[in-house]
Write an enzyme that holds these catalytic residues in place. Sequence first.
Site, short mmCIF file in Angstrom:
data_model
loop_
_atom_site.label_atom_id
_atom_site.label_comp_id
_atom_site.label_asym_id
_atom_site.label_seq_id
_atom_site.Cartn_x
_atom_site.Cartn_y
_atom_site.Cartn_z
CE1 TYR A 45 -3.74 2.45 0.93
CE2 TYR A 45 -2.34 3.16 2.73
CZ TYR A 45 -3.46 3.34 1.95
OH TYR A 45 -4.30 4.40 2.17
CG ASP A 60 -2.91 12.66 5.01
OD1 ASP A 60 -3.06 12.99 3.82
OD2 ASP A 60 -3.53 11.71 5.55
CG HIS A 114 -8.33 4.24 -0.64
ND1 HIS A 114 -8.38 5.48 -0.07
CD2 HIS A 114 -7.21 3.64 -0.13
CE1 HIS A 114 -7.36 5.65 0.75
NE2 HIS A 114 -6.61 4.55 0.72
CD GLU A 116 -9.96 10.97 1.53
OE1 GLU A 116 -9.89 11.97 2.26
OE2 GLU A 116 -9.08 10.08 1.51
#
Length: 301
Positions: A45, A60, A114, A116
């Site tokens: 990942y 982040d 992915h 979000e």
Amino acid sequence: MPSQPRTPGARLRSALKAERPLQVVGTINAYCALLAQRAGYRAIYLSGGGVANASHGLPDLGITSLNEVCEDIRRITQATDLPLLVDADTGWGGEFMIERTVRKMTLAGAAGCHLEDQVHSKRCGHREGKQLVSSAEMCGRIQAAVGARTDPHFLVMARTDSYASEGIGGAVARARAYAKAGADAIFGEALTSLDEYRAFTKALGKVPVLANLTEFGKTPLFSLEGLRSAGVAIALYPLGAFRAMSRAAERVYAAIRREGTQKSVVGEMQTRAELYDVLGYEEYERRLDRMLAAQEGRDEK
């Protein structure tokens, strides 16, 4: 032996069938990917937080760009055949940009990503103050990502951060809508109990559910057996190795500064021989020797 699936997406889907829950570890760079491969993992990942923190020294908060993430994808996927799941944050824009995100990540070698349901000015999933787009807008993001696939096996995962503001009922409702919109898997962020994961897996049926076991966050560090009992398909450990590496770096830097030598911390280090073994250094040297010998032979003629 059966042949390995050809595309990264196909390899990720094969890993999902081979191991439940599939353990997926974060690898912030190519060398970490090699270490994960040696440890026996079937998939790895790349965290958006990891790209921001490790590659750019930033928090982040959606500050890094698609191109910066793709650069780290390329470095990792050129070092290993392990399928790489990538954090695509909110996709860096509207639906056209999300299409571009999926295409560029696929070209860079990613097996899946992915997306979000936060607004574009996103926050870490385990911080307060997250704001969401509507379920309908998020379904549009998913449909754009699915429609942009050039590898039909590229895995499009939908992450919902709605538990914090809408509770388990709202989060499950969003997850079901996202799966109906075409998401191949669901990432329920910052859940706090195995019963909540059970609610997700029961509501979603065969759609795989990911549990994010990030350290120092809101989700307890559940065991693999506990996750299996709740029907979780993917156990994600996004930044554990990075946190440990960072603590080790702090200790080494402090020791050298304090003591004027690294002698007291050498025992904590990977040796030169171990590094060379991971990299296959000696085989590179043998190849170099053969090339030099061949060059000398040509020169003599």
